[in-house]
Scaffold this motif. Sequence first.
Motif, PDB file in Angstrom:
ATOM      1  N   LYS A  12      44.484  37.539  42.292  1.00  0.00           N
ATOM      2  CA  LYS A  12      44.253  37.105  43.678  1.00  0.00           C
ATOM      3  C   LYS A  12      43.730  38.284  44.490  1.00  0.00           C
ATOM      4  N   LEU A  14      43.682  40.392  48.103  1.00  0.00           N
ATOM      5  CA  LEU A  14      44.313  40.703  49.377  1.00  0.00           C
ATOM      6  C   LEU A  14      43.329  41.527  50.190  1.00  0.00           C
ATOM      7  N   ASP A  27      46.874  37.845  52.690  1.00  0.00           N
ATOM      8  CA  ASP A  27      46.519  37.001  51.552  1.00  0.00           C
ATOM      9  C   ASP A  27      45.600  35.867  51.995  1.00  0.00           C
TER      10      ASP A  27
END
Length: 57
Positions: A12, A14, A27
């Motif tokens: 993911k 950030l 996020d």
Amino acid sequence: MVLPEVKTVEGKILKASVYNGKVMLTDAKGGTLMVTATNLMAGNGVIHVIDTILMPE
């Protein structure tokens, strides 16, 4: 001031920025955390203290 994006272990992204002189991570859902202390030496590495936990999707 916007810093580069940071990739998590899960892949993911950030987004990093500086707010009031501290690093803030955001996020994809808009959740944020603040890095409150950095470079604290521990017996097995270096610790960075954060003020909350971001949860994966």
